[in-house]
Design a protein around this motif. Sequence first.
Motif, mmCIF file in Angstrom:
data_model
loop_
_atom_site.group_PDB
_atom_site.id
_atom_site.type_symbol
_atom_site.label_atom_id
_atom_site.label_comp_id
_atom_site.label_asym_id
_atom_site.label_seq_id
_atom_site.Cartn_x
_atom_site.Cartn_y
_atom_site.Cartn_z
ATOM 1 N N ALA A 30 0.843 -1.199 0.000
ATOM 2 C CA ALA A 30 0.000 0.000 0.000
ATOM 3 C C ALA A 30 0.876 1.246 0.000
ATOM 4 C CB ALA A 30 -0.897 0.004 1.236
ATOM 5 N N LEU A 31 0.335 2.316 -0.558
ATOM 6 C CA LEU A 31 0.978 3.622 -0.422
ATOM 7 C C LEU A 31 0.418 4.254 0.837
ATOM 8 C CD1 LEU A 31 1.007 5.122 -4.029
ATOM 9 C CD2 LEU A 31 2.991 4.617 -2.599
ATOM 10 N N GLU A 32 1.266 4.467 1.810
ATOM 11 C CA GLU A 32 0.811 5.018 3.083
ATOM 12 C C GLU A 32 1.786 6.080 3.556
ATOM 13 O OE1 GLU A 32 -1.230 0.859 4.734
ATOM 14 O OE2 GLU A 32 0.592 1.650 5.660
ATOM 15 N N ASN A 33 1.243 7.181 4.018
ATOM 16 C CA ASN A 33 2.074 8.260 4.581
ATOM 17 C C ASN A 33 3.204 8.667 3.639
ATOM 18 O OD1 ASN A 33 0.515 8.034 6.987
ATOM 19 N ND2 ASN A 33 1.801 6.318 7.626
ATOM 20 N N GLY A 34 2.895 8.697 2.363
ATOM 21 C CA GLY A 34 3.886 9.142 1.385
ATOM 22 C C GLY A 34 4.939 8.112 1.046
ATOM 23 N N GLY A 35 4.849 6.940 1.617
ATOM 24 C CA GLY A 35 5.829 5.890 1.328
ATOM 25 C C GLY A 35 5.138 4.596 0.945
ATOM 26 N N LEU A 36 5.928 3.621 0.655
ATOM 27 C CA LEU A 36 5.432 2.311 0.254
ATOM 28 C C LEU A 36 5.527 1.367 1.446
ATOM 29 C CD1 LEU A 36 4.542 0.416 -2.032
ATOM 30 C CD2 LEU A 36 6.905 0.327 -2.787
ATOM 31 N N GLU A 90 8.816 -0.850 -7.916
ATOM 32 C CA GLU A 90 7.868 0.228 -7.633
ATOM 33 C C GLU A 90 8.519 1.330 -6.793
ATOM 34 O OE1 GLU A 90 4.106 0.573 -8.595
ATOM 35 O OE2 GLU A 90 5.673 -0.054 -9.974
ATOM 36 N N ALA A 91 9.354 0.944 -5.855
ATOM 37 C CA ALA A 91 10.032 1.939 -5.023
ATOM 38 C C ALA A 91 10.911 2.835 -5.888
ATOM 39 C CB ALA A 91 10.868 1.240 -3.949
ATOM 40 N N LEU A 92 11.569 2.234 -6.877
ATOM 41 C CA LEU A 92 12.423 3.026 -7.769
ATOM 42 C C LEU A 92 11.580 3.888 -8.696
ATOM 43 C CD1 LEU A 92 15.165 0.398 -8.695
ATOM 44 C CD2 LEU A 92 15.294 2.257 -7.035
ATOM 45 N N ARG A 93 10.504 3.307 -9.214
ATOM 46 C CA ARG A 93 9.657 4.063 -10.144
ATOM 47 C C ARG A 93 9.020 5.264 -9.455
ATOM 48 N NH1 ARG A 93 4.400 4.353 -11.745
ATOM 49 N NH2 ARG A 93 3.674 2.827 -10.214
ATOM 50 N N LEU A 94 8.583 5.062 -8.222
ATOM 51 C CA LEU A 94 7.922 6.135 -7.480
ATOM 52 C C LEU A 94 8.917 7.017 -6.727
ATOM 53 C CD1 LEU A 94 4.993 3.987 -6.036
ATOM 54 C CD2 LEU A 94 4.865 5.636 -7.913
ATOM 55 N N ALA A 95 10.192 6.605 -6.743
ATOM 56 C CA ALA A 95 11.262 7.357 -6.081
ATOM 57 C C ALA A 95 10.923 7.639 -4.621
ATOM 58 C CB ALA A 95 11.554 8.656 -6.822
ATOM 59 N N VAL A 96 10.459 6.608 -3.926
ATOM 60 C CA VAL A 96 10.147 6.789 -2.508
ATOM 61 C C VAL A 96 11.450 6.814 -1.712
ATOM 62 C CG1 VAL A 96 7.896 5.675 -2.683
ATOM 63 C CG2 VAL A 96 9.889 4.312 -2.091
ATOM 64 N N TYR A 130 16.982 3.716 -1.410
ATOM 65 C CA TYR A 130 15.935 4.078 -0.454
ATOM 66 C C TYR A 130 16.185 3.300 0.828
ATOM 67 C CZ TYR A 130 13.993 -0.249 -2.411
ATOM 68 O OH TYR A 130 13.826 -1.548 -2.851
ATOM 69 N N LYS A 131 15.618 3.792 1.913
ATOM 70 C CA LYS A 131 15.763 3.125 3.210
ATOM 71 C C LYS A 131 14.694 2.041 3.348
ATOM 72 C CE LYS A 131 18.776 6.294 4.619
ATOM 73 N NZ LYS A 131 20.215 6.013 4.636
ATOM 74 N N ILE A 132 14.976 1.106 4.211
ATOM 75 C CA ILE A 132 13.996 0.066 4.530
ATOM 76 C C ILE A 132 13.767 0.087 6.034
ATOM 77 C CG2 ILE A 132 13.460 -2.394 4.481
ATOM 78 C CD1 ILE A 132 15.392 -2.651 2.102
ATOM 79 N N CYS A 133 12.507 0.234 6.397
ATOM 80 C CA CYS A 133 12.140 0.243 7.817
ATOM 81 C C CYS A 133 11.350 -1.025 8.135
ATOM 82 C CB CYS A 133 11.293 1.480 8.144
ATOM 83 S SG CYS A 133 10.632 1.476 9.827
ATOM 84 N N PHE A 134 11.784 -1.767 9.119
ATOM 85 C CA PHE A 134 11.051 -2.960 9.546
ATOM 86 C C PHE A 134 10.265 -2.623 10.808
ATOM 87 C CE2 PHE A 134 14.448 -4.809 7.002
ATOM 88 C CZ PHE A 134 13.747 -5.752 6.250
#
Lengths: 134, 70
Positions: free
Chosen positions: A27-33, A59-65, A102-106
């Motif tokens: 999902a796209l949430e809070n401006g991120g994926l 998708e992360a690259l395409r949306l440049a999150v 991009y960063k990854i948050c767990f």
Amino acid sequence: MSAVELPGQATLEVSTIDTGELRVRTALENGGLTVHFAGSADSRSMMSIDGLLTKVHAEALRLAVGEVTADFRGFDFMNSSCFKAFVSWICRVEELDAAAQYKICFLSDEAKHWQRRSLDARKSFAVDLIRTET
Amino acid sequence: MRATLDEVIAAPDAQAHYLTLMRRTAKRVDGSGLGLGRVRAESEMQLTYTIEGENVLLRAEMRLAAEEPS
């Protein structure tokens, strides 16, 4: 895979997994994926998870999150084959030019002890890319 | 098989070896190559094994503190 258009926002190519034992949705949430995991994943799920993470990466690259969140709070367990799919994903991000990374948050659940141990190891693997939240 | 098991069991720092395994296996397509390293690093268990013919017996052990009587 299907596309979801959000008013005034980007379109996300949504990937889902629903095998009963394992449920994953993006999902796209809070401006991120955000990728939400629920249930448990064994070796039968490895290919599905690897494929989904490949799509998430694209998708992360395409949306440049700036960050992708992996929500593990509903994730009861995963075996090492599935764990490696995450390692491979992190390596793909590491291999990008710094500007494209991009960063990854767990997001984890403290009550699920395996998550703390697994996420600590993963964070050590790529300190600059990964952060964890409970 | 024996070399793989010996490497995991003999590594002096289980966590460091686990990270090495992650790097080494990231692009591997068959199996994870992480399972035993993960058991040793994440559970802090001691691993031993015996091989008899085509059978491998793997033992994972850990010492737990006795529960104090209430």
